[in-house]
Design an enzyme around this catalytic site. Sequence first.
Site, mmCIF file in Angstrom:
data_model
loop_
_atom_site.group_PDB
_atom_site.id
_atom_site.type_symbol
_atom_site.label_atom_id
_atom_site.label_comp_id
_atom_site.label_asym_id
_atom_site.label_seq_id
_atom_site.Cartn_x
_atom_site.Cartn_y
_atom_site.Cartn_z
ATOM 1 N N HIS A 17 0.991 -0.950 -0.063
ATOM 2 C CA HIS A 17 0.150 -0.006 -0.050
ATOM 3 C C HIS A 17 1.133 1.426 -0.114
ATOM 4 O O HIS A 17 0.644 2.185 -0.681
ATOM 5 C CB HIS A 17 -0.914 0.053 1.406
ATOM 6 C CG HIS A 17 -2.027 -0.868 1.347
ATOM 7 N ND1 HIS A 17 -2.147 -1.731 2.590
ATOM 8 C CD2 HIS A 17 -2.914 -1.542 0.514
ATOM 9 C CE1 HIS A 17 -2.962 -2.744 2.333
ATOM 10 N NE2 HIS A 17 -3.589 -2.376 0.979
ATOM 11 N N LYS A 41 -18.155 -5.809 9.071
ATOM 12 C CA LYS A 41 -16.794 -6.621 9.586
ATOM 13 C C LYS A 41 -16.194 -6.424 10.678
ATOM 14 O O LYS A 41 -16.360 -5.156 11.187
ATOM 15 C CB LYS A 41 -15.841 -6.211 8.367
ATOM 16 C CG LYS A 41 -16.096 -6.947 6.996
ATOM 17 C CD LYS A 41 -14.853 -6.776 6.247
ATOM 18 C CE LYS A 41 -15.115 -6.688 4.706
ATOM 19 N NZ LYS A 41 -14.091 -6.191 3.599
ATOM 20 N N ARG A 90 -2.543 -6.540 -8.178
ATOM 21 C CA ARG A 90 -1.328 -7.383 -7.935
ATOM 22 C C ARG A 90 -1.318 -8.502 -8.843
ATOM 23 O O ARG A 90 -0.344 -9.066 -9.177
ATOM 24 C CB ARG A 90 -1.474 -7.960 -6.366
ATOM 25 C CG ARG A 90 -0.881 -7.264 -5.291
ATOM 26 C CD ARG A 90 -1.565 -7.545 -4.240
ATOM 27 N NE ARG A 90 -3.094 -7.537 -3.737
ATOM 28 C CZ ARG A 90 -3.708 -7.471 -2.855
ATOM 29 N NH1 ARG A 90 -3.195 -8.007 -1.652
ATOM 30 N NH2 ARG A 90 -5.260 -7.360 -3.034
ATOM 31 N N SER A 128 -2.831 -7.597 3.436
ATOM 32 C CA SER A 128 -3.230 -7.312 4.728
ATOM 33 C C SER A 128 -3.474 -8.989 5.654
ATOM 34 O O SER A 128 -3.308 -9.048 6.675
ATOM 35 C CB SER A 128 -4.445 -6.399 4.871
ATOM 36 O OG SER A 128 -3.905 -5.276 4.358
HETATM 37 P P1 ADP Z 1 -9.911 -3.798 0.172
HETATM 38 O O1 ADP Z 1 -10.434 -4.685 1.314
HETATM 39 O O2 ADP Z 1 -10.674 -2.813 -0.407
HETATM 40 O O3 ADP Z 1 -9.359 -4.596 -0.969
HETATM 41 P P2 ADP Z 1 -7.203 -3.502 0.770
HETATM 42 O O4 ADP Z 1 -6.693 -2.701 2.084
HETATM 43 O O5 ADP Z 1 -6.884 -4.821 1.105
HETATM 44 O O6 ADP Z 1 -8.797 -3.100 0.696
HETATM 45 O O7 ADP Z 1 -6.636 -3.004 -0.469
HETATM 46 C C1 ADP Z 1 -6.549 -1.483 -0.919
HETATM 47 C C2 ADP Z 1 -6.058 -1.559 -2.410
HETATM 48 O O8 ADP Z 1 -4.619 -1.876 -2.243
HETATM 49 C C3 ADP Z 1 -6.548 -2.436 -3.245
HETATM 50 O O9 ADP Z 1 -6.823 -1.715 -4.599
HETATM 51 C C4 ADP Z 1 -5.786 -3.563 -3.265
HETATM 52 O O10 ADP Z 1 -5.836 -4.518 -4.717
HETATM 53 C C5 ADP Z 1 -4.343 -2.766 -3.298
HETATM 54 N N1 ADP Z 1 -3.181 -3.380 -2.727
HETATM 55 C C6 ADP Z 1 -3.438 -4.281 -1.662
HETATM 56 N N2 ADP Z 1 -1.995 -4.822 -1.249
HETATM 57 C C7 ADP Z 1 -1.243 -4.556 -2.543
HETATM 58 C C8 ADP Z 1 0.019 -4.711 -2.980
HETATM 59 N N3 ADP Z 1 0.987 -5.495 -2.198
HETATM 60 N N4 ADP Z 1 0.629 -4.094 -3.925
HETATM 61 C C9 ADP Z 1 -0.213 -3.237 -4.603
HETATM 62 N N5 ADP Z 1 -1.683 -2.921 -4.343
HETATM 63 C C10 ADP Z 1 -1.878 -3.444 -3.361
#
Ligand code: ADP
Length: 161
Positions: A17, A41, A90, A128
Amino acid sequence: MRVALYPGSFDPITTGHVDIVRRALGVFDRVVVAVAVNARKTPTFTDEERVALISHCFADAPEVEVVTFQGLLVDYCRQRGIRTVLRGLRAVSDFEFEFQLASMNRRLTDQVDYIFMMTSEEHYYISSSLVREVAFNGGDVTGLVPEVVARALRERYEALG
Ligand code: ADP
């Protein structure tokens, strides 16, 4: 002023992120990291904790704003007058879900467009949920999350015993 809204759960924020936000600052003047508050959630970190961890990671970057939002993303964008949503990709599996999400939001409004950034090769496997799983089982998450988050995870799971 070019502003992008980067929404997500950020439970917790990972190095993947952080990388997306820092790279986005090369394209946008301001990035608003928006933590989704979802009453259905139960997150590992509360909304306030997630905001505090993200803010800590970007303490050096005044162009990054950290907020929470509830309800529809498009409504929040409208309220704020933001027309660009940023998401990270990803893998092909991310693409399918993101395509669906962006299409639904497109149906809700034509005032907001999505911009996608590809993950860096060293971050493509970081999520995450996997980070939480590793930390919960006592694994080393160094490098997968900012140091402040690694500490918060250790404290959270040590407290649970
Ligand atoms: P959500 O629950 O909305 O998917 P996340 O916090 O998991 O929220 O992810 C937010 C955004 O960041 C999403 O677009 C996700 O694809 C992107 N993201 C998460 N991890 C990575 C990573 N390692 N590299 C690039 N983008 C990521």
